[in-house]
Design an enzyme around this catalytic site. Structure first.
Site: not given
Ligand SMILES: *[C@@H]1O[C@H](CO)[C@@H](O)[C@H](O)[C@H]1NC(C)=O
Ligand SMILES: *[C@@H]1O[C@H](CO)[C@@H](O)[C@H](O)[C@H]1NC(C)=O
Ligand SMILES: *[C@@H]1O[C@H](CO)[C@@H](O)[C@H](O)[C@H]1NC(C)=O
Ligand SMILES: *[C@@H]1O[C@H](CO)[C@@H](O)[C@H](O)[C@H]1NC(C)=O
Ligand SMILES: *[C@@H]1O[C@H](CO)[C@@H](O)[C@H](O)[C@H]1NC(C)=O
Ligand SMILES: *[C@@H]1O[C@H](CO)[C@@H](O)[C@H](O)[C@H]1NC(C)=O
Ligand SMILES: *[C@@H]1O[C@H](CO)[C@@H](O)[C@H](O)[C@H]1NC(C)=O
Ligand SMILES: *[C@@H]1O[C@H](CO)[C@@H](O)[C@H](O)[C@H]1NC(C)=O
Ligand SMILES: *[C@@H]1O[C@H](CO)[C@@H](O)[C@H](O)[C@H]1NC(C)=O
Ligand SMILES: *[C@@H]1O[C@H](CO)[C@@H](O)[C@H](O)[C@H]1NC(C)=O
Ligand SMILES: *[C@@H]1O[C@H](CO)[C@@H](O)[C@H](O)[C@H]1NC(C)=O
Ligand SMILES: *[C@@H]1O[C@H](CO)[C@@H](O)[C@H](O)[C@H]1NC(C)=O
Length: 839
Positions: A505, A509, A512, A622
């Protein structure tokens, strides 16, 4: 006639006798309570009562005391004091009793302490007690502040060697140890299980705790629920049982019940474990607490709760005893729920009449110092009642209490407890484990250090006990939980140096990766973009929040790494990715309605725990379908706590920047910038609609009025056309009542005014109800569900449409419709769409 009757009675009697013999044979099979060792310390005399004989420790051929130590006697015994407690053995230097063990197996060890008045003030004794092998049974032990005397310490352990040593050692030079009586005797086989379901304050994930029999258990509570004291002489293994009343949370919720007919132990061939008279004596099963309800009101529905004081954050073997002598027939006997803390429940139904049985759990206590147990009727119970007969709590003593006894472990005949093999290196490691675990358990501020080198620890220790040795380095995250720190090298090795093949992923941010730690654990590694200026606060929040909480429905943080300016978070690996992946824009198989409900219930439970759990007052901020992940069993776990805020529930928080994700954002929060837990409820409502309709919260490619999911669905609902928006794959497969309940729940979550929205607890409840409606419908009318036009009768409540709001959206961040399957949606894992400034 008379003769015939006599004959019949004779036959019946014979039959009964035979049955009795058979049952006696199979129940008490090869165990008879042993006659040794029962020791009257500091005395040469033998004390007998009807069931056992304590022999003086001055001379005996079956056990030895070395070196011999002084004996003390009660100078002015009260006539009520048992002979046993009128003498004691005093130790001014380390001394041991040595016992010949035969057979090997599970043993009960009891130490009796009664500080009578003598030339030496026994109250000032301060000492350690250990047994062969390594466990320190009692450490810095004193009877100073004990109120209920005599004090009896009881341990359960497996002895696997022929010579068993109990050693008394004064804590300091001037101190001394004493003991009045010692019992060491063999318990029945399988008296304790080797494994039991593991329950934490946050619930259970069906995993079991293994290796109980290689641990030392210390008795903490032994309760005869609903009855009176059972003295050792009335118990089959000389245990003492006490009434439960002092532990009852609400005394008026329960009342005593008892029978006078002796319990009949039997094999019941049920899922529960049959009890025997050695597991618990008949008196335990002849009394119970039941709901103290008004008998003319069958609708009364409440729990009976107990709170037992236990060590904080420790593991306990919890054994609960049941025997239904209350019900008259199987058709009116209650179906129970047994709760351990708030988040674990075990259904206990199909209860055999009049047959005693028990259940075992390994319970991790929280940091309240209480272990809470409740019972209550199940919702569909044929009768609203519940009962409990007995309860035992034994603490599982941890490695950190284990010390090396240098001179006792002479290499050749090292005494071993089952399952414990300690080599020289492992011993060294354990010492480190002890030190580190101790500092962790006591919540001391850990030493300022980072850069940990892994030390491998053999056996028994879970991945959470991984230990790293420290060298000094500066750390950008100074006050975080160092126990979770993972060296960069370990992460590099786990992800094959961040191999792009392992990347699963990519988001705002960073990236992953999937990885495997050296202990074999599969993990997800979230690495922030190197040099990416933002994200440190989120990074810290996430570690802070996740290191404090563990819940079945919250993704667990395994560790983090902040070396070399990296910000890396390591989570448990979630095999099935995001919830969103399974709803739309992918090739994955369609989730059934039942699965969807289970996932929503799980996620709602996770959020409920965040809001109200022991570390309560955490707002996620979130909530969205990409932040709900699914493990290999499709158990939902809420992820990504980077934005969450703690401790705000009771003060109205005005935040400086509205954060969240477009499409999920609470309009009230957006307007007022006041953050409450109800903002999460709103976002969760949007997730519910996503689950129902299988489309994104925002889809700019649709006609204008359809772009915003929540807005659109609520309008359709008002128009009575909700059936046009549900996932076409669900049409005809959903029970109408279940669907209605689900729709109502989503609608309540989406109320304009936060105060009108339910709590997450209410949402869990509503969804469970929807689940039950689906379940019962499936069981009762399998054909009904296949009617295709069913959804057209879906009743639609009148709802106020909330005012719509608009946002300027950075178009590059808006999710677009994709047709290329799972790969792209996988890359949505952890992605974030944030509005950093609301205005
Ligand atoms: C045990 O007691 C002694 C004397 O009071 C004290 O010095 C020592 O720190 C104690 N040890 C522990 C582990 O509490
Ligand atoms: C016993 O109680 C006294 C006073 O309450 C306290 O000062 C002392 O530390 C206690 N001792 C132990 C061993 O708990
Ligand atoms: C279940 O929980 C235990 C302890 O909390 C953990 O060690 C284990 O990995 C979990 N198993 C799964 C499948 O989540
Ligand atoms: C736990 O076990 C129960 C009963 O076997 C089962 O219904 C449930 O789905 C299991 N949950 C998980 C997460 O495996
Ligand atoms: C139940 O019985 C015990 C033992 O006789 C007694 O101490 C207790 O007060 C009783 N509790 C109630 C609620 O009647
Ligand atoms: C105790 O239980 C009774 C009976 O269920 C109930 O009426 C009462 O409100 C409870 N009290 C508390 C403090 O929970
Ligand atoms: C029990 O319930 C009945 C019917 O609901 C009611 O009339 C009666 O007053 C109740 N008794 C008590 C003691 O509460
Ligand atoms: C038990 O109580 C619940 C809640 O009051 C009620 O819905 C249910 O009908 C009751 N069950 C029986 C068998 O009376
Ligand atoms: C657990 O039991 C204790 C003692 O009865 C009580 O003070 C505490 O509130 C209980 N906790 C919960 C969550 O019920
Ligand atoms: C009983 O206790 C459990 C666990 O705390 C709770 O979830 C449940 O709602 C309670 N039931 C009732 C009727 O109060
Ligand atoms: C260990 O044993 C040796 C000899 O067997 C002895 O000299 C030494 O004093 C003992 N050490 C301790 C701490 O008891
Ligand atoms: C202890 O028990 C284990 C397994 O039960 C066995 O393998 C081992 O040989 C035993 N050790 C001794 C000294 O009897």
């Amino acid at each position: 006639m008379e003769k015939f009757h006599g004959h019949e009675i004779f036959v019946q009697l014979l039959r009964l006798l035979l049955l009795l013999l058979l049952s006696l044979q199979c129940l008490s099979s090869d165990y008879t309570p042993p006659s040794k060792y029962f020791i009257n310390c500091g005395s040469s005399s033998t004390i007998s009562d009807t069931t056992r004989t304590f022999v003086g420790d001055v001379s005996s051929d079956s056990f030895t005391l070395s070196p011999k130590q002084e004996a003390v006697e009660d100078s002015s015994p009260s006539p009520a004091t048992s002979q046993l407690y009128r003498t004691a053995r005093l130790f001014r230097s380390p001394s041991s009793y040595e016992f010949e063990i035969d057979p090997i197996g599970i043993y009960l060890v009891r130490l009796h302490f009664f500080p009578f008045s003598s030339s030496t003030d026994l109250f000032t004794a301060l000492f350690d007690v250990s047994v062969s092998g390594l466990p320190l049974l009692l450490h810095n032990f004193t009877v100073q502040n004990t109120s209920n005397l005599p004090l009896i310490k009881e341990f359960l352990l497996t002895i696997n060697i022929s010579k068993f040593i109990v050693k008394f050692k004064p804590s300091q030079g001037s101190s001394f140890a004493f003991v009045n009586a010692i019992e060491v005797f063999n318990a029945p086989d399988s008296f304790i299980p080797d494994s039991a379901l593991l329950v934490t304050p946050a619930g259970s994930n069906n995993s079991s705790y293994k290796g109980i029999s290689s641990r030392v258990l210390q008795k903490v509570h032994r309760i005869n629920v609903g009855g009176s004291d059972i003295e050792p002489n009335s118990d089959t293994l000389w245990r003492k049982w006490v009434p439960d009343d002092p532990y009852l949370f609400n005394k008026s919720a329960a009342r005593n019940r008892s029978v006078s007919t002796e319990t009949s132990y039997q094999q019941i061939l049920s899922e529960y474990k049959d009890s025997t008279r050695y597991i618990a004596p008949p008196l335990v099963y002849m009394s119970a607490k039941e709901m103290n309800k008004n008998d003319s009101d069958p609708l009364q529905f409440f729990n009976i709760s107990w709170g037992f004081d236990v060590s904080k954050n420790a593991r306990h073997l919890l054994r609960v005893h049941f025997c239904d002598f209350i019900s008259l027939s199987m058709s009116d006997n209650p179906w129970l729920n047994l709760y351990i803390y708030s988040f674990f429940s075990e259904k206990i139904d199909n209860i055999p009449l009049g047959a005693p049985f028990f259940l075992d759990f390994v319970v991790v206590s929280d940091d309240s110092g209480f272990l809470n147990v409740s019972i209550g009727p199940q919702i569909l119970s044929p009768v609203n009642n519940s009962f409990l007969n007995g309860l035992e709590i034994m603490e599982i003593m941890e490695e950190l209490r284990w010390v090396s006894m240098e001179n006792e472990s002479k290499k050749k005949n090292t005494p071993l407890l089952v399952g414990l093999v300690v080599g020289g290196l492992a011993l060294f490691c354990i010492v480190i484990v002890v030190l580190l675990m101790r500092s962790k358990c006591r919540k001391e501020k850990p030493a300022e250090a980072s850069h940990w080198l892994p030390v491998t620890v053999d056996g028994g220790l879970s991945s959470h006990s991984r230990v790293y040795e420290a060298t000094i380095h500066g750390s950008p995250v100074p006050h975080l939980n160092l126990g979770l720190k993972i060296p960069f090298a370990e992460i590099q090795s786990a992800t094959k140096n961040f191999s792009s093949k392992l990347m699963v992923g990519k988001g705002g941010f960073g990236k992953v990766y999937q990885g495997t730690l050296r202990n074999g654990m599969k993990v997800a590694v979230k690495r922030s973009q190197p040099g990416h200026g933002q994200g440190l606060p989120e990074f810290q929040t996430e570690i802070f929040v996740l290191s404090k909480i563990r819940h079945r429905h919250l993704v667990s943080l395994i560790g983090y790494c902040d070396e070399r300016n990296e910000m890396i978070l390591v989570y448990e690996f979630m095999q099935n990715g995001t919830l969103r992946n399974h709803l739309y824009d992918s090739d994955l198989p369609c989730l059934s309605w039942k699965q969807r409900l289970e996932i929503c219930i799980g996620a709602a439970r996770g959020l409920h725990y965040l809001h109200t759990g022991s570390e309560g007052g955490i707002i996620h901020r979130d909530v969205k379908s990409t932040n709900i992940l699914l493990d290999e069993n499709f158990v939902a776990k809420v992820a990504d706590f980077g934005l969450s805020r703690a401790g705000l529930l009771h003060q109205t928080h005005v935040s400086t920047a509205v954060k969240g994700t477009i499409g999920y954002l609470d309009p009230e929060y957006f307007r007022t910038q006041k953050l409450t837990e109800k903002s999460d409820v709103y976002s969760f409502g949007v997730v519910l609609l996503e689950v129902l309709c299988a489309r994104p919260a925002i889809n700019p490619l649709l006609p204008r009025e359809q772009v915003n999911l929540a807005e659109w669905v609520m309008v359709r609902q008002k128009e009575g056309l909700l059936e046009h928006v549900i996932d076409p794959l669900l049409v005809g497969k959903v029970n109408l009542n279940s669907l209605r309940k689900f729709g109502e729940t989503a609608e309540k979550c989406l109320q304009e005014d936060g105060a009108d929205r339910p709590t997450m607890g209410d949402v869990v409840w509503d969804l469970e109800y929807a689940f039950q409606l689906q379940q019962t419908a499936v069981q009762r009318e399998p054909l009904d569900d296949s009617t295709n036009d069913a959804s057209s009768t879906f009743p639609l409540p009148n709802v106020q449409r909330y005012p719509s709001y608009s946002l300027s959206i950075d178009v590059t961040h808006v999710p677009t419709r994709r047709n290329d399957g799972s790969e792209t949606t996988e890359s949505e894992v952890f992605s974030q769409l944030r509005i950093d400034d609301g205005r």
